[in-house]
Design an enzyme around this catalytic site. Structure first.
Site, PDB file in Angstrom:
ATOM      1  N   LEU A  52       0.857  -1.456   0.034  1.00 18.75           N
ATOM      2  CA  LEU A  52       0.043   0.030  -0.045  1.00 18.75           C
ATOM      3  C   LEU A  52       0.987   1.402   0.077  1.00 18.75           C
ATOM      4  CD1 LEU A  52      -2.851  -1.007   2.419  1.00 18.75           C
ATOM      5  CD2 LEU A  52      -2.967  -0.740   0.154  1.00 18.75           C
ATOM      6  N   PHE A  71      -7.763  -3.059   7.036  1.00 16.81           N
ATOM      7  CA  PHE A  71      -6.987  -3.470   8.451  1.00 16.81           C
ATOM      8  C   PHE A  71      -5.783  -3.927   8.059  1.00 16.81           C
ATOM      9  CE2 PHE A  71     -11.158  -3.839   9.727  1.00 16.81           C
ATOM     10  CZ  PHE A  71     -11.132  -4.411  10.921  1.00 16.81           C
ATOM     11  N   GLY A  73      -1.396  -2.810   7.307  1.00 15.93           N
ATOM     12  CA  GLY A  73      -0.144  -2.201   8.041  1.00 15.93           C
ATOM     13  C   GLY A  73       0.247  -3.104   8.923  1.00 15.93           C
ATOM     14  N   TYR A 136       3.038   2.995  17.078  1.00 19.76           N
ATOM     15  CA  TYR A 136       1.775   2.676  16.647  1.00 19.76           C
ATOM     16  C   TYR A 136       0.588   3.378  17.088  1.00 19.76           C
ATOM     17  CZ  TYR A 136      -1.874  -1.067  15.794  1.00 19.76           C
ATOM     18  OH  TYR A 136      -2.842  -1.906  15.388  1.00 19.76           O
ATOM     19  N   SER A 165      -8.991  -5.385  22.356  1.00 20.60           N
ATOM     20  CA  SER A 165      -8.154  -6.866  22.273  1.00 20.60           C
ATOM     21  C   SER A 165      -9.137  -7.784  21.200  1.00 20.60           C
ATOM     22  CB  SER A 165      -7.840  -7.140  23.413  1.00 20.60           C
ATOM     23  OG  SER A 165      -7.229  -6.092  24.411  1.00 20.60           O
TER      24      SER A 165
END
Length: 260
Positions: A52, A71, A73, A136, A165
Site C-alpha cells: 500500500l 485492516f 499495515g 503504532y 483486544s
C-alpha cells in the site's frame, strides 16, 4: 450492506482472515489484498499481493471499488521509520487513491493505542483528544485525523474503529475490559457498511463486557449491539492472576503494555 464492491486490506492477517470469510458471502465482489500471499479465493473474490505504500499500487487496488475495509499495515509497535512507511505513508496513499477513484466509505481499523495513555479508571467517550501510547498509536491517531480531513474536505466517509483486544478469547485482566470477539468485530464492520450516513465516526471496538472504560454513545447511530462478553473468562483470568500489581502500567493505563 449498502456496498457491492469491497476492498479488504490486511486480508492475510488474523483479523483479515476472519473478515474475508464473512465479507465474501455478503457482497458481489471482494478484492482482498495483503503484502503476504493468500489462497482459497471465494468465487467472487480477487486476491492481490500489493504494498500500500506504493501510490500506483493503491490506485490499482481501489479501481471500481465502492468501499474499503482497511485492516492493513503493521499490527504491532516498531521503530518510527517502519511505522511511518507502512502505517502513515501507506495509509495516506490509500486515502488519496480512494478519493481519486470516488470510493464512498472506509472502515478503518484504528486502535485503543490511539488513546492508550488514559487511565483505566477514566470513562472516556469517542470525542476525547488522542493520547497515543507508542509509534503504532501515533499512526492510528494520524489515521483518524486524516479520515476527518478527507470527510471534511472531500466527502469521503469513514468509520474509525478503535479496536481493543480482538482475539479468540481474553487472557488478561485488562482484556476483561477491552476484549472484542471475532463475531462482534464482524458486526461492527457490517454495521459500518450498512448505515446510510456516517461522516467520520469514531467507535470503540469492544464486546459486551460488564467492565469497560469506553462510552460509545456518540456512535449510537451505527447501531452496534455486541453479543459476546469477556465475563465468561473472568474466574479463569482472576485465578491465573490473583494479585495484580496495581501500579503496573499494564493494569493502570488503557493501552497496557504498549505504554511501557
Amino acid at each position: 450492506m449498502l456496498y457491492d464492491r469491497i476492498l479488504l486490506t490486511g486480508a492475510a492477517g488474523l483479523l483479515g482472515t476472519e473478515l474475508r470469510k464473512r465479507l465474501a458471502p455478503k457482497v458481489k465482489f471482494l478484492r482482498s489484498t495483503d503484502i503476504a500471499a493468500m489462497s482459497d479465493a471465494a468465487p467472487n473474490e480477487e486476491l492481490v499481493t500489493a504494498d500500500l505504500g506504493d501510490l500506483a499500487a493503491a490506485e490499482a487496488l481501489v479501481k471500481d471499488i465502492d468501499a474499503i475495509v482497511h485492516f492493513g499495515g503493521l499490527s504491532k509497535d516498531a521503530d518510527f521509520a517502519s511505522i511511518c512507511r507502512v502505517n502513515i505513508v501507506g495509509f495516506q496513499s490509500l486515502y488519496e487513491a480512494a478519493r481519486l477513484a470516488g470510493v464512498k466509505r472506509v472502515v478503518f481499523s484504528s486502535s485503543v493505542h490511539a488513546i492508550g495513555f488514559y487511565d483505566q479508571m477514566q470513562i472516556i467517550g469517542t470525542d476525547v483528544p488522542a493520547r497515543p501510547d507508542s509509534n503504532y498509536g501515533v499512526a492510528k491517531a494520524f489515521g483518524e485525523n486524516l479520515a476527518q480531513l478527507y470527510w471534511d474536505k472531500h466527502g469521503l466517509e469513514t468509520v474509525s474503529v478503535r479496536i481493543g483486544s480482538c482475539e479468540p478469547k481474553p487472557s488478561t485482566r485488562r482484556h476483561l475490559l477491552t476484549w472484542l470477539s471475532f463475531e462482534d468485530m464482524w458486526q461492527l464492520v457490517e454495521r459500518s457498511l450498512s448505515v446510510p450516513r456516517v461522516g467520520h465516526t469514531i467507535i470503540y471496538g469492544a464486546s459486551n463486557n460488564s467492565a469497560t472504560f469506553w462510552d460509545n454513545r456518540l456512535a449510537s447511530h451505527i447501531g452496534y449491539r455486541p453479543k459476546d462478553s469477556a465475563d465468561a473468562w473472568q474466574a479463569e483470568i482472576h485465578t491465573a492472576d490473583p494479585h495484580p500489581g496495581r501500579e503496573d502500567i499494564v493494569n493502570r493505563l488503557q493501552g497496557g503494555i504498549f505504554a511501557k
